[in-house]
Write an enzyme that holds these catalytic residues in place. Sequence first.
Site, PDB file in Angstrom:
ATOM      1  CB  SER A 293      -0.958  -0.044   1.194  1.00 57.71           C
ATOM      2  OG  SER A 293      -1.954   0.939   1.087  1.00 57.71           O
ATOM      3  CG  ASP A 304       6.832   5.233 -12.122  1.00 55.18           C
ATOM      4  OD1 ASP A 304       7.412   4.142 -12.294  1.00 55.18           O
ATOM      5  OD2 ASP A 304       5.598   5.356 -12.157  1.00 55.18           O
ATOM      6  CE  LYS A 318      -5.027  -2.126   1.113  1.00 57.30           C
ATOM      7  NZ  LYS A 318      -5.022  -0.693   0.751  1.00 57.30           N
TER       8      LYS A 318
END
Length: 458
Positions: A293, A304, A318
Amino acid sequence: MMKSRLARASAIALAVALVPVTTSAISQVESDTQAEIAKFVDIFERVKADYVEPVDDDKLVRGAIDGMLAALDPHSSYLDARDFANLRTQTEGMYGGLGLSVTMQDGAVKVIAPTRETPADKAGIKAGDYITHLDGKLIYGGTLDDAVDQMRGEPGTSIKLTIVREGRDKPFDVTITRAIIDLKPVTWEVKDDIGIITIASFTSSVGEDVNEAIRGIEAKLGRKPTGYVLDMRSNPGGLLDEAVAVSDVFLQKGEIVSQRGRHKGDIERYYARPGDSTGGLPLIVLVDSGSASASEIVAGALQDHRRALIMGERSFGKGSVQTLLPLSRTSALKLTTARYFTPSGKSVQEGGIEPDIAVPQISDPDYKTRMKLRESDLRGHLINEIGLDDKDLEVDKLEDPRFTMTTEQLKEKGIEDFQLYYALATLQRTTLASARLSATRPIAARSAVVGRPAARRN
């Protein structure tokens, strides 16, 4: 009894019918809803009248609510007063217990991950373990709340857990002494001139705690370290705002995460503010199958933006957001309302975050045989919208010659945590290579390394 049942069904149907009808489609939906509600009331009354023993209304209603939410996904649930208090404890306070994050699977209590440096962790409880008995009493088929209540208790008292672990022929018992589980989410230390920041969970003020850790590391060294390791292994997640705050500590700009709800317009984006608290120093992020999460939000954002090297094992997977919807002063509905996406538009649901460098925890003697629990293993989990085949990610590859040492060989070298050791060694090699490259550059070019504008070459 029949009259009472019909009267109750009629009242519910009347309430539904009061909603304005604007189209034939809506009218049909309302008609179907009335029929389903009438069916529920009919069953409710039949159970009340004919079950072998008297049943409280509260028990039946709670069972109906729990069953309805269980049909959605593993993370939506109804929180009564006890559950509400437990949630506040998890995000704000401390408690007496073992330090385990657990879930219920097929009637059995299954360990998601032990919290680092807690009694459960020190006793050797592993992610993927099943807990079948507590103090010799079978808990299979019971509720997760009851099991958690039994494992919590006065610090200093002991409880015996019976564990079933994949790769072991027989169950085994572990006796653990409860302790105060003080939810200090951020700790730090310095090794080999490198700052190590460990985040155990994303409770309130974690972003500021990470900033304080950076200041503490610099104060201890009297200067900046050569780099940082951000350790989020076995971190079950927590508050979205704190995941954004931690990402913002290391990012200069750009999107951190977006959450997208049921409708096309339900999109909310979170961005970094100018300023990297580390000054852009090299950063490695450690994750494993217990990193979930909020941990995945941070790892995904830093990956990224190419701000950090992600190392370790594929994370939990998740990729959903839960919203707390108050129903009263002491109860609430925890409902999955959105999915989150990394800056590149990737959903980590089911698949998790793939590390840039996969490093197994070979200092764990049973890392090869022990099953790792992930989101994709939970019954009723949301399916990744892009149709990711999670099983493909588990295909074993050829054994990497870098990771062939045995646990005994590592102990002889004084290595107790191989993943952390490998991260530190990687940072040291990176720093050494950068220093050598800088030393061989012309003076004019070398000035660019320390922050001056670099000359453009044609």
